[in-house]
Write a protein that holds these residues in place. Structure first.
Motif, PDB file in Angstrom:
ATOM      1  N   THR A 129       0.836  -1.204   0.000  1.00 22.03           N
ATOM      2  CA  THR A 129       0.000   0.000   0.000  1.00 22.03           C
ATOM      3  C   THR A 129       0.868   1.250   0.000  1.00 22.03           C
ATOM      4  OG1 THR A 129      -1.725  -1.179   1.204  1.00 22.03           O
ATOM      5  CG2 THR A 129      -1.813   1.222   1.253  1.00 22.03           C
ATOM      6  N   GLU A 130       1.892   1.243   0.826  1.00 23.10           N
ATOM      7  CA  GLU A 130       2.804   2.391   0.908  1.00 23.10           C
ATOM      8  C   GLU A 130       3.519   2.622  -0.420  1.00 23.10           C
ATOM      9  OE1 GLU A 130       4.312   5.546   3.174  1.00 23.10           O
ATOM     10  OE2 GLU A 130       2.834   4.070   3.757  1.00 23.10           O
ATOM     11  N   VAL A 131       3.939   1.548  -1.046  1.00 24.93           N
ATOM     12  CA  VAL A 131       4.619   1.665  -2.350  1.00 24.93           C
ATOM     13  C   VAL A 131       3.657   2.239  -3.395  1.00 24.93           C
ATOM     14  CG1 VAL A 131       5.566   0.289  -4.258  1.00 24.93           C
ATOM     15  CG2 VAL A 131       6.369  -0.101  -1.937  1.00 24.93           C
ATOM     16  N   ASP A 132       2.403   1.783  -3.376  1.00 25.47           N
ATOM     17  CA  ASP A 132       1.411   2.324  -4.315  1.00 25.47           C
ATOM     18  C   ASP A 132       1.219   3.824  -4.109  1.00 25.47           C
ATOM     19  OD1 ASP A 132       1.044  -0.159  -5.447  1.00 25.47           O
ATOM     20  OD2 ASP A 132      -0.770  -0.619  -4.289  1.00 25.47           O
ATOM     21  N   GLU A 133       1.129   4.248  -2.846  1.00 28.31           N
ATOM     22  CA  GLU A 133       0.967   5.676  -2.551  1.00 28.31           C
ATOM     23  C   GLU A 133       2.182   6.468  -3.031  1.00 28.31           C
ATOM     24  OE1 GLU A 133       0.170   6.020   1.618  1.00 28.31           O
ATOM     25  OE2 GLU A 133      -1.766   5.003   1.464  1.00 28.31           O
ATOM     26  N   HIS A 134       3.361   5.930  -2.800  1.00 22.62           N
ATOM     27  CA  HIS A 134       4.578   6.618  -3.246  1.00 22.62           C
ATOM     28  C   HIS A 134       4.642   6.696  -4.765  1.00 22.62           C
ATOM     29  CE1 HIS A 134       7.159   6.847   0.544  1.00 22.62           C
ATOM     30  NE2 HIS A 134       5.943   6.531   0.928  1.00 22.62           N
ATOM     31  N   ASN A 135       4.201   5.633  -5.436  1.00 20.02           N
ATOM     32  CA  ASN A 135       4.187   5.653  -6.903  1.00 20.02           C
ATOM     33  C   ASN A 135       3.244   6.738  -7.420  1.00 20.02           C
ATOM     34  OD1 ASN A 135       6.091   3.674  -7.384  1.00 20.02           O
ATOM     35  ND2 ASN A 135       4.591   2.026  -7.437  1.00 20.02           N
ATOM     36  N   GLU A 136       2.086   6.886  -6.774  1.00 24.83           N
ATOM     37  CA  GLU A 136       1.157   7.944  -7.172  1.00 24.83           C
ATOM     38  C   GLU A 136       1.794   9.320  -6.977  1.00 24.83           C
ATOM     39  OE1 GLU A 136      -2.518   7.454  -5.072  1.00 24.83           O
ATOM     40  OE2 GLU A 136      -2.865   5.457  -5.905  1.00 24.83           O
ATOM     41  N   LEU A 137       2.474   9.496  -5.846  1.00 24.69           N
ATOM     42  CA  LEU A 137       3.151  10.777  -5.598  1.00 24.69           C
ATOM     43  C   LEU A 137       4.236  11.035  -6.643  1.00 24.69           C
ATOM     44  CD1 LEU A 137       3.518  10.727  -1.712  1.00 24.69           C
ATOM     45  CD2 LEU A 137       2.037  12.206  -3.067  1.00 24.69           C
ATOM     46  N   LEU A 138       4.987  10.003  -6.966  1.00 20.29           N
ATOM     47  CA  LEU A 138       6.046  10.162  -7.969  1.00 20.29           C
ATOM     48  C   LEU A 138       5.465  10.492  -9.340  1.00 20.29           C
ATOM     49  CD1 LEU A 138       8.491   7.284  -6.976  1.00 20.29           C
ATOM     50  CD2 LEU A 138       8.868   9.739  -6.740  1.00 20.29           C
ATOM     51  N   ASP A 139       4.345   9.866  -9.688  1.00 16.76           N
ATOM     52  CA  ASP A 139       3.688  10.178 -10.961  1.00 16.76           C
ATOM     53  C   ASP A 139       3.229  11.631 -10.989  1.00 16.76           C
ATOM     54  OD1 ASP A 139       4.090   7.630 -11.907  1.00 16.76           O
ATOM     55  OD2 ASP A 139       2.056   6.918 -11.410  1.00 16.76           O
ATOM     56  N   GLU A 140       2.664  12.093  -9.873  1.00 17.98           N
ATOM     57  CA  GLU A 140       2.219  13.487  -9.797  1.00 17.98           C
ATOM     58  C   GLU A 140       3.404  14.444  -9.910  1.00 17.98           C
ATOM     59  OE1 GLU A 140       0.072  16.377  -6.537  1.00 17.98           O
ATOM     60  OE2 GLU A 140      -0.460  14.255  -6.559  1.00 17.98           O
TER      61      GLU A 140
END
Length: 132
Positions: free
Chosen positions: A73-84
């Motif tokens: 879950t944390e990795v998914d959230e970080h990936n979203e932040l990185l995409d943004e």
């Protein structure tokens, strides 16, 4: 003598396999000369120990599953932040390119002012000469 009261020397598969190859077992045979009831009790104790060990292992595996899920879950959230961040960086880069283009146009225009000044002076000179 009852069958349950007889004394047995337990020989497991490992001992049978090892005895044919000249390999000696260093552990003590705790089941030597035990009655059938004692062997059953020992087996029940071993099964209970194995069961409790499996329960502990199950709890550890469950805990690690929860941890892995939390990490996912944390990795998914970080990936979203990185995409943004990547999107914003691309937008900023595009704006910088546009602004740089506009600055170069203004710079080009600012270099032509001496020519316009010369044209204005010549126009005034033509008017002065025409009036005289």
């Amino acid at each position: 003598m009852d069958f349950n009261e007889r004394k047995y020397r337990s020989v497991g598969p490992a001992e049978n396999a090892a005895s044919g190859w000249g390999v000696e077992d260093d552990r003590e045979d705790s089941s030597a000369d035990l009655s059938t009831d004692e062997l059953r009790q020992q087996q029940q104790r071993l099964l209970q120990e194995q069961e409790s060990g499996l329960e502990v292992l199950s709890q550890v595996v469950s805990q690690q599953k929860r941890i892995a899920s939390a990490i996912g879950t944390e990795v998914d959230e970080h990936n979203e932040l990185l995409d943004e961040i990547a999107d914003r960086t691309d937008n900023t880069q595009n704006r910088i390119v546009d602004e740089t283009g506009q600055i170069s146009v203004i710079t080009e225009k600012s270099r032509t002012w001496p020519y316009w000044m010369v044209i204005a002076l010549l126009f005034m000179a033509i008017i002065i000469v025409a009036i005289w």
